[in-house]
Write an enzyme that holds these catalytic residues in place. Sequence first.
Site, PDB file in Angstrom:
ATOM      1  N   LYS A 155       0.607  -2.108   3.646  1.00 21.34           N
ATOM      2  CA  LYS A 155       0.914  -0.964   2.403  1.00 21.34           C
ATOM      3  C   LYS A 155       0.058  -1.499   1.253  1.00 21.34           C
ATOM      4  CE  LYS A 155       2.402  -3.629  -0.792  1.00 21.34           C
ATOM      5  NZ  LYS A 155       1.233  -4.985  -1.335  1.00 21.34           N
ATOM      6  N   TYR A 206       7.320  -1.339  -3.326  1.00 21.69           N
ATOM      7  CA  TYR A 206       8.266  -2.345  -3.257  1.00 21.69           C
ATOM      8  C   TYR A 206      10.229  -1.997  -3.356  1.00 21.69           C
ATOM      9  CZ  TYR A 206       5.579  -5.984  -0.705  1.00 21.69           C
ATOM     10  OH  TYR A 206       4.449  -6.342   0.037  1.00 21.69           O
TER      11      TYR A 206
END
Length: 381
Positions: free
Chosen positions: A147, A232
């Site tokens: 990510k 996140y």
Amino acid sequence: MNTRRKFLQKLGASALALAFIPELSPASSTDPGKPRAGDQPTDVPYDGPVLRVAIMGLGNYGGIVARAMQDCRKARLVGVISGTPSKIKNWQAKYNIPDKNCYNYENFDAIRNNPDIDAVYVITPNALHHDEVIRVAKAGKHVICEKPMAINAKEGQEMVDACKAAGVKLLIGYRMHFEPKTLEIIRMRKAGELGRIMFFQGLSGFTIGDPGQWRLNKALSGGGSMMDIGIYSVNGSRYMVGENPIWVTAEETKTNPQKFREGVDETIQFQFGFPGGAVASCLSTYAMNDLDRFFLDGTGGYAELLPATGYGPIQGRTSRGPLNQPHVTHQTVQMEEMSDIILQGKQPIVPVDGEEGVKDMKIIDAIYEAVRTGRKIELKW
Ligand code: NAD
């Protein structure tokens, strides 16, 4: 400030690493052969398929994944791709990697002719993921990509398309999608135990160190805190609420324009609205420590994770009591599960495929647009 934290900030490690870096904790030092608390059970013999993985990018997180994979039964580190010959040598010695499974950034397309590698895990700076993933796909290997999968949704979609065209799977390194306390809250929400979901709060941040690191260089990072740590809360809002946001508003604050230059966000507050009526209020920052909290509120109860996304142990409670699911080494469980997804077609509870990554990139694009224009941005799914 304590010395360990100072050291880590100098390194420029992420917030996750700042708070919970496992390799610096003596309690978690790797001792092959001895299972550590929270690892997958190793007492049940396993003779199923094993995902043979090469890691591209032998930096901080690549090292964490490699160490965690030593405790995997369904995934094995068998190769490396790096531009630094000395790192390759060290990893070869440490992980018993044969010469024939070692590549650099010039020659790794030749991995197509290597029958002993099934997948490549791309763990390089964000802006490199797009081209690297597409090259791996064209070489016919499955790809796991860290990510953020890319620096915008357009690039992310191109990666998904390239993997589809090549007939390989693309997974994103969303380790929280396999974390037991996170999954318990998702189960409770799905079972209606929290009632109708009304609110999510996501706080994601840490104070970043060295101003010269790639995370503060837009050409390599694609942005600032939002790309690295704010993602996140973006991703978490979706798996906690169970929907995709249909509008976004966002505001940026910059207290240090020398360190956080044009296009590198220091702090962004952002808000989402969901189709079912829930709203989210989140903060992404490179300028505050100890920000790692999720809070989900429904008409029937609440759930809190604090910390929510570090390497653990994750701590949590709900209106029904504390969450007592065991701590697991996130990267070990992630790689075990990804082996099953790639080799056995397993469907995870929370998807980790490329399309899932594109959704987060689409939301991050909208957050940046909202910051730029000051407008509320509508999202269509
Ligand atoms: P890092 O700087 O420690 O490692 C990056 C590696 O990429 C280094 O080995 C570096 O040599 C290599 N590299 C290759 N080409 C490069 C180039 N042109 N410029 C700079 N470095 C180059 O970074 P990291 O912390 O390991 O992060 C790597 C990726 O992993 C990022 O996308 C980050 O978001 C992700 N990450 C994920 C987690 C997680 O918990 N899922 C945690 C940390 C990092």
